[in-house]
Write a protein that holds these residues in place. Sequence first.
Motif, PDB file in Angstrom:
ATOM      1  N   SER A  41      30.232  42.527  32.607  1.00 21.18           N
ATOM      2  CA  SER A  41      30.969  42.667  33.866  1.00 21.18           C
ATOM      3  C   SER A  41      32.386  43.136  33.576  1.00 21.18           C
ATOM      4  O   SER A  41      32.941  42.865  32.497  1.00 21.18           O
ATOM      5  CB  SER A  41      30.994  41.348  34.646  1.00 21.18           C
ATOM      6  OG  SER A  41      31.817  40.397  34.005  1.00 21.18           O
ATOM      7  N   LEU A  42      32.951  43.827  34.544  1.00 21.77           N
ATOM      8  CA  LEU A  42      34.319  44.316  34.447  1.00 21.77           C
ATOM      9  C   LEU A  42      35.017  43.993  35.758  1.00 21.77           C
ATOM     10  O   LEU A  42      34.534  44.360  36.830  1.00 21.77           O
ATOM     11  CB  LEU A  42      34.351  45.825  34.191  1.00 21.77           C
ATOM     12  CG  LEU A  42      35.738  46.473  34.124  1.00 21.77           C
ATOM     13  CD1 LEU A  42      36.514  45.953  32.908  1.00 21.77           C
ATOM     14  CD2 LEU A  42      35.629  47.991  34.094  1.00 21.77           C
ATOM     15  N   ALA A  43      36.140  43.288  35.678  1.00 23.44           N
ATOM     16  CA  ALA A  43      36.892  42.902  36.868  1.00 23.44           C
ATOM     17  C   ALA A  43      38.281  43.516  36.824  1.00 23.44           C
ATOM     18  O   ALA A  43      38.961  43.466  35.800  1.00 23.44           O
ATOM     19  CB  ALA A  43      37.001  41.380  36.960  1.00 23.44           C
ATOM     20  N   ASP A  44      38.692  44.095  37.947  1.00 20.11           N
ATOM     21  CA  ASP A  44      40.049  44.600  38.129  1.00 20.11           C
ATOM     22  C   ASP A  44      40.725  43.758  39.203  1.00 20.11           C
ATOM     23  O   ASP A  44      40.272  43.738  40.359  1.00 20.11           O
ATOM     24  CB  ASP A  44      40.046  46.072  38.549  1.00 20.11           C
ATOM     25  CG  ASP A  44      39.709  46.993  37.400  1.00 20.11           C
ATOM     26  OD1 ASP A  44      40.223  46.773  36.296  1.00 20.11           O
ATOM     27  OD2 ASP A  44      38.914  47.933  37.602  1.00 20.11           O
ATOM     28  N   GLU A  45      41.794  43.057  38.824  1.00 17.58           N
ATOM     29  CA  GLU A  45      42.518  42.198  39.750  1.00 17.58           C
ATOM     30  C   GLU A  45      43.911  42.760  40.000  1.00 17.58           C
ATOM     31  O   GLU A  45      44.592  43.187  39.063  1.00 17.58           O
ATOM     32  CB  GLU A  45      42.652  40.778  39.199  1.00 17.58           C
ATOM     33  CG  GLU A  45      41.358  40.004  39.132  1.00 17.58           C
ATOM     34  CD  GLU A  45      41.557  38.581  38.640  1.00 17.58           C
ATOM     35  OE1 GLU A  45      40.640  37.754  38.822  1.00 17.58           O
ATOM     36  OE2 GLU A  45      42.627  38.289  38.063  1.00 17.58           O
ATOM     37  N   ALA A  46      44.316  42.734  41.273  1.00 15.39           N
ATOM     38  CA  ALA A  46      45.667  43.139  41.653  1.00 15.39           C
ATOM     39  C   ALA A  46      46.268  42.024  42.499  1.00 15.39           C
ATOM     40  O   ALA A  46      45.692  41.641  43.522  1.00 15.39           O
ATOM     41  CB  ALA A  46      45.647  44.450  42.421  1.00 15.39           C
ATOM     42  N   THR A  47      47.407  41.480  42.058  1.00 15.97           N
ATOM     43  CA  THR A  47      48.073  40.417  42.798  1.00 15.97           C
ATOM     44  C   THR A  47      49.501  40.837  43.107  1.00 15.97           C
ATOM     45  O   THR A  47      50.135  41.567  42.340  1.00 15.97           O
ATOM     46  CB  THR A  47      48.099  39.105  42.005  1.00 15.97           C
ATOM     47  OG1 THR A  47      48.789  39.307  40.771  1.00 15.97           O
ATOM     48  CG2 THR A  47      46.688  38.619  41.710  1.00 15.97           C
ATOM     49  N   GLN A  99      51.187  42.369  39.841  1.00 17.67           N
ATOM     50  CA  GLN A  99      50.524  42.256  38.551  1.00 17.67           C
ATOM     51  C   GLN A  99      49.101  42.790  38.652  1.00 17.67           C
ATOM     52  O   GLN A  99      48.339  42.420  39.562  1.00 17.67           O
ATOM     53  CB  GLN A  99      50.492  40.793  38.098  1.00 17.67           C
ATOM     54  CG  GLN A  99      49.809  40.546  36.781  1.00 17.67           C
ATOM     55  CD  GLN A  99      50.625  41.044  35.593  1.00 17.67           C
ATOM     56  OE1 GLN A  99      51.806  41.379  35.736  1.00 17.67           O
ATOM     57  NE2 GLN A  99      50.009  41.104  34.425  1.00 17.67           N
ATOM     58  N   ASP A 100      48.743  43.685  37.729  1.00 14.68           N
ATOM     59  CA  ASP A 100      47.377  44.208  37.632  1.00 14.68           C
ATOM     60  C   ASP A 100      46.760  43.723  36.330  1.00 14.68           C
ATOM     61  O   ASP A 100      47.405  43.767  35.272  1.00 14.68           O
ATOM     62  CB  ASP A 100      47.363  45.742  37.672  1.00 14.68           C
ATOM     63  CG  ASP A 100      47.870  46.295  38.999  1.00 14.68           C
ATOM     64  OD1 ASP A 100      47.660  45.616  40.031  1.00 14.68           O
ATOM     65  OD2 ASP A 100      48.490  47.377  39.008  1.00 14.68           O
ATOM     66  N   THR A 101      45.507  43.265  36.418  1.00 14.24           N
ATOM     67  CA  THR A 101      44.834  42.698  35.247  1.00 14.24           C
ATOM     68  C   THR A 101      43.405  43.195  35.181  1.00 14.24           C
ATOM     69  O   THR A 101      42.710  43.270  36.207  1.00 14.24           O
ATOM     70  CB  THR A 101      44.829  41.154  35.311  1.00 14.24           C
ATOM     71  OG1 THR A 101      46.168  40.689  35.426  1.00 14.24           O
ATOM     72  CG2 THR A 101      44.199  40.568  34.066  1.00 14.24           C
ATOM     73  N   ARG A 102      42.948  43.513  33.965  1.00 14.10           N
ATOM     74  CA  ARG A 102      41.557  43.918  33.741  1.00 14.10           C
ATOM     75  C   ARG A 102      40.896  42.887  32.827  1.00 14.10           C
ATOM     76  O   ARG A 102      41.463  42.472  31.818  1.00 14.10           O
ATOM     77  CB  ARG A 102      41.486  45.305  33.118  1.00 14.10           C
ATOM     78  CG  ARG A 102      40.086  45.752  32.747  1.00 14.10           C
ATOM     79  CD  ARG A 102      40.011  47.257  32.536  1.00 14.10           C
ATOM     80  NE  ARG A 102      40.150  47.957  33.806  1.00 14.10           N
ATOM     81  CZ  ARG A 102      39.920  49.268  33.952  1.00 14.10           C
ATOM     82  NH1 ARG A 102      39.571  49.997  32.901  1.00 14.10           N
ATOM     83  NH2 ARG A 102      40.054  49.841  35.127  1.00 14.10           N
ATOM     84  N   ILE A 103      39.669  42.494  33.201  1.00  8.92           N
ATOM     85  CA  ILE A 103      38.940  41.458  32.456  1.00  8.92           C
ATOM     86  C   ILE A 103      37.527  41.968  32.185  1.00  8.92           C
ATOM     87  O   ILE A 103      36.780  42.280  33.121  1.00  8.92           O
ATOM     88  CB  ILE A 103      38.870  40.143  33.256  1.00  8.92           C
ATOM     89  CG1 ILE A 103      40.268  39.698  33.688  1.00  8.92           C
ATOM     90  CG2 ILE A 103      38.193  39.060  32.430  1.00  8.92           C
ATOM     91  CD1 ILE A 103      40.263  38.646  34.759  1.00  8.92           C
TER      92      ILE A 103
END
Length: 595
Positions: free
Chosen positions: A317-323, A334-338
């Motif tokens: 899985s690949l998650a892109d988070e933007a807060t 803040q942008d984060t990739r997991i």
Amino acid sequence: MNFRNLAVACLINVCTFAHALDEVVVTPARYVQSLGEVIPSVVVITREMIERSPSADIAGLLRWHAGLDIGRTGGAGQQTSVFVRGTNSNHTTVLINGVKMNSATTGAPALEMIDTSVIDRIEVVKGPRSTVYGSEAVGGVINVITSIHDEEKSADFHVTAGRYSTDEQGMHLGYANDRASGNLSFSRLQTEGFPSASSSNTNHGHDRDTFDFNIRTQAGVGELLFGFWQVEGNTKYDSFGTNLDHDRKNNVLNVSLSRPVLENWKSALSVSKIRDEVRQNQTNFLGNKDYALTDRVVYDWKNDIAFNDNVLVLGVSLADEATSSLSFGNSYRQDTRIFSAYLHEQFARNRHTLSTATRYTDHEDFDDAMTWNLEYGYSLWQGTRLFTSIGTGFRAPDSNARFGFGGNPDLKEETSRSIEAGIKHNLTPLTSVSFRIFENKIDNLIEAILIDPDTFAYENRNVDEVRIRGIEFSLGHQSGAWDLGLEGIIQDPRNETDDKALLRRAKRTLTGSVAYSQEQFFIQVNGLVTSERRGIQDVRLPGYGLFDVSIGYHFPYATLALKTENLFDKEYELASGYNVPGQSVFAELHIKPMQ
């Protein structure tokens, strides 16, 4: 009454054996399993239970299950937390149809916004599930499954009215044939509420609209699923004596395509997107309106392979988070990739069942994490099963902890190790009992530390070590029209750094329910007794007991129910300085013209 003796004698965790024989769950390992064979502690709340409950949101349903402590700063729509087996509120992953809805801004889910009218069932897994669901699932997982009905045609219209000028209207429509099925649900809730803070004389109301749509259709030899859930509302609240209000929106979009690769191999691709949005309607001291936003997109490829009595699940899985947030003049983006890769295996042979799971997580902002679970079950003889498990979990610090008020960009991730053992036994074909002991140790717990008393400056730091030890018992019985369940827990959620009990968590809780259902009517009584809890600044929150009662009558195409919450008008606190609902009576009418 000697609570300790009563709890030791009666501790129980709802589990009806008659249902468990053919009940299946999907949440513990993300594939279909028989509830009777699942090793972790699982609670299932069905649509029938929800319709008999007077609760309008999910917290009111969860509170009747031991090991699920609720914290709340007032009535409907006010900030709500759930503490699973003594862990923190941000140690629980909450899913909507299998998609994580937790805010990456605060790490916590918006439980107060989840309306029960569109829920078909709830599955709760107690214990670490980071191996299955990633960060946050240190304490457990709550999977909210919205209305999915396969009837050829279905329709349900309902209205509710009761205390605090509360009214709700809703509808559900469904259609299905040999190739496809679809469901559409909508509900609107309004309440004037009551003063959320004990120091206030102003009612703090709440309103929300909930929309849910899903469709499932064949796509060649495969299956296409589309789902969308959204809730949008406004909440008035008290902030240090000032009356404020904010708007909140949460939505979850999920699209998946699954198809068989081979006869015993099923592959599924899915894309999901969530949004958690809070916007303040008053300006702060700098003349700006505060807000907090989370957007998350997750791409997942999952493969289920069955061979003999064994199951293998592997995927990535690949998650892109933007807060982003603005709070009291402090702002961040803040942008984060997991990236994650996971492998689950279950082996069954004769009397033995072995489940293993491993997850590798490459978090852009932290060190790589490897979590694992090992679970073993042994059928001692027919109707009796021994089991044990050990597992790890982790939680990456949320954006607020790193960049918000008191933020610390150098925070480390919280980690945990849990061990559990127990036995399940069927006393009769209609009665089952279980006993569990567990321990969960959490390291690098994040705590806000006062660093300057003169300016009240705080900083978030990894300072605490927590150890939670507990005992659960379970007993359930169903016979004809009767359905009886009791559940309870004795636990010690303790911060070993300062040797204090964790906030708002009871050491002892005992709950029970008695339901009697006939073709034309039903009656249900829920009861709860819980011990004292520690509040903020070591304020003592006394123990309390509650009762709810629901009575309903089934007409040919309708059901009329009368429901009472807090039957004896008990005064108590779920959070220091905040009120809770008093005795509240609600009338509810369901009309089902296609029944």
